[in-house]
Design a protein around this motif. Structure first.
Motif, short mmCIF file in Angstrom:
data_model
loop_
_atom_site.label_atom_id
_atom_site.label_comp_id
_atom_site.label_asym_id
_atom_site.label_seq_id
_atom_site.Cartn_x
_atom_site.Cartn_y
_atom_site.Cartn_z
N GLN A 59 23.69 6.66 -9.16
CA GLN A 59 23.38 5.88 -7.98
C GLN A 59 24.50 4.88 -7.71
OE1 GLN A 59 20.80 6.36 -5.95
NE2 GLN A 59 20.07 8.02 -7.25
N GLY A 60 24.88 4.77 -6.46
CA GLY A 60 25.93 3.83 -6.07
C GLY A 60 25.63 2.40 -6.42
N ASN A 61 24.35 2.06 -6.47
CA ASN A 61 23.98 0.68 -6.79
C ASN A 61 24.40 0.29 -8.20
OD1 ASN A 61 22.60 -0.31 -4.36
ND2 ASN A 61 21.25 1.41 -4.76
N PHE A 62 24.35 1.24 -9.12
CA PHE A 62 24.83 0.96 -10.47
C PHE A 62 26.34 0.70 -10.44
CE2 PHE A 62 21.05 3.61 -11.72
CZ PHE A 62 20.32 2.56 -12.24
N ALA A 63 27.06 1.51 -9.67
CA ALA A 63 28.51 1.33 -9.56
C ALA A 63 28.84 -0.03 -8.94
CB ALA A 63 29.12 2.46 -8.73
N ASN A 64 28.09 -0.43 -7.94
CA ASN A 64 28.33 -1.74 -7.31
C ASN A 64 28.19 -2.86 -8.34
OD1 ASN A 64 28.78 -0.55 -4.84
ND2 ASN A 64 26.67 -0.83 -4.14
N ALA A 65 27.20 -2.75 -9.20
CA ALA A 65 27.02 -3.75 -10.27
C ALA A 65 28.23 -3.73 -11.19
CB ALA A 65 25.74 -3.48 -11.04
N GLY A 66 28.70 -2.55 -11.54
CA GLY A 66 29.86 -2.42 -12.42
C GLY A 66 31.10 -3.05 -11.83
N TRP A 67 31.32 -2.82 -10.53
CA TRP A 67 32.49 -3.43 -9.88
C TRP A 67 32.37 -4.94 -9.86
CZ3 TRP A 67 36.44 -0.69 -10.20
CH2 TRP A 67 36.44 0.68 -9.95
N ALA A 68 31.17 -5.45 -9.64
CA ALA A 68 30.97 -6.90 -9.64
C ALA A 68 31.26 -7.48 -11.04
CB ALA A 68 29.55 -7.26 -9.19
N PHE A 69 30.82 -6.78 -12.09
CA PHE A 69 31.11 -7.24 -13.45
C PHE A 69 32.62 -7.24 -13.71
CE2 PHE A 69 26.71 -5.53 -14.70
CZ PHE A 69 26.12 -6.79 -14.58
N LEU A 70 33.31 -6.20 -13.28
CA LEU A 70 34.75 -6.13 -13.49
C LEU A 70 35.47 -7.25 -12.73
CD1 LEU A 70 37.12 -4.63 -14.79
CD2 LEU A 70 37.27 -3.28 -12.68
N ILE A 71 35.08 -7.48 -11.49
CA ILE A 71 35.68 -8.58 -10.72
C ILE A 71 35.40 -9.91 -11.41
CG2 ILE A 71 35.49 -9.86 -8.54
CD1 ILE A 71 35.02 -7.06 -7.21
N GLY A 72 34.19 -10.06 -11.94
CA GLY A 72 33.85 -11.28 -12.67
C GLY A 72 34.73 -11.48 -13.90
N ILE A 73 34.96 -10.40 -14.64
CA ILE A 73 35.83 -10.49 -15.82
C ILE A 73 37.22 -10.95 -15.41
CG2 ILE A 73 37.02 -9.14 -17.60
CD1 ILE A 73 34.41 -7.44 -17.82
N ILE A 74 37.75 -10.32 -14.37
CA ILE A 74 39.11 -10.65 -13.93
C ILE A 74 39.19 -12.11 -13.46
CG2 ILE A 74 40.86 -10.18 -12.18
CD1 ILE A 74 39.87 -7.18 -12.38
N LEU A 75 38.25 -12.51 -12.61
CA LEU A 75 38.31 -13.86 -12.05
C LEU A 75 37.90 -14.94 -13.05
CD1 LEU A 75 36.91 -13.29 -8.44
CD2 LEU A 75 39.30 -13.52 -9.16
N PHE A 76 36.79 -14.71 -13.74
CA PHE A 76 36.28 -15.73 -14.66
C PHE A 76 37.15 -15.81 -15.91
CE2 PHE A 76 33.67 -17.47 -18.03
CZ PHE A 76 32.98 -18.50 -17.41
N SER A 77 37.15 -14.73 -16.68
CA SER A 77 37.90 -14.76 -17.94
C SER A 77 39.40 -14.87 -17.68
CB SER A 77 37.58 -13.51 -18.76
OG SER A 77 36.23 -13.51 -19.16
N GLY A 78 39.89 -14.11 -16.72
CA GLY A 78 41.32 -14.15 -16.43
C GLY A 78 41.81 -15.53 -16.07
N SER A 79 41.06 -16.21 -15.21
CA SER A 79 41.49 -17.56 -14.82
C SER A 79 41.42 -18.53 -15.99
CB SER A 79 40.64 -18.07 -13.64
OG SER A 79 39.29 -18.26 -14.02
N LEU A 80 40.43 -18.37 -16.86
CA LEU A 80 40.34 -19.25 -18.02
C LEU A 80 41.45 -18.98 -19.03
CD1 LEU A 80 36.50 -19.56 -18.71
CD2 LEU A 80 38.03 -21.20 -17.59
#
Length: 122
Positions: A64-85
């Protein structure tokens, strides 16, 4: 589905490598406060790496695409949150710390999307 397994594997590797680097390579080179910030980045990256694995596992059963959307949000979060820190910890440039909340919002969006997909499709 396979892509999210690969992204989880890469992020798992990076979490361990960056955690070791922080513990051994940064000790004595950055302040204790910055070292704690680095550790927070590692922890959130690893937590959300596990979320990427969950997304991949769910997609292997229910593509289901909704699972993929969650995955992309998690990846963006890792990049922005962890990456910036990570960058803030070693540079001290506060502009990078101002990016971190956007990553936190992406994590929250990912959890909401994952919850929605689970309720809707399982």
């Amino acid at each position: 589905m396979k892509l999210f397994f690969i992204l989880a594997i890469i992020n798992g590797f990076l979490s361990v490598a960056l955690g070791a680097f922080g513990a051994h390579g940064l000790e004595g080179k950055v302040s204790e406060n910055m070292l704690k910030t680095w550790e927070k980045a590692v922890n959130y990256q690893m937590f959300h790496t596990m979320a990427l694995f969950v997304v991949a596992l769910l997609m292997s059963q229910w593509n289901q695409g909704n699972f993929a959307n969650a995955g992309w949000a998690f990846l963006i979060g890792i990049i922005l949150f962890s990456g910036s820190l990570y960058v803030y910890s070693v540079s001290g440039i506060k502009t990078f710390a101002m990016i971190t909340p956007f990553g936190g919002v992406a994590f929250l969006v990912g959890w909401v999307l994952l919850g929605y997909a689970v309720v809707k499709f399982l």
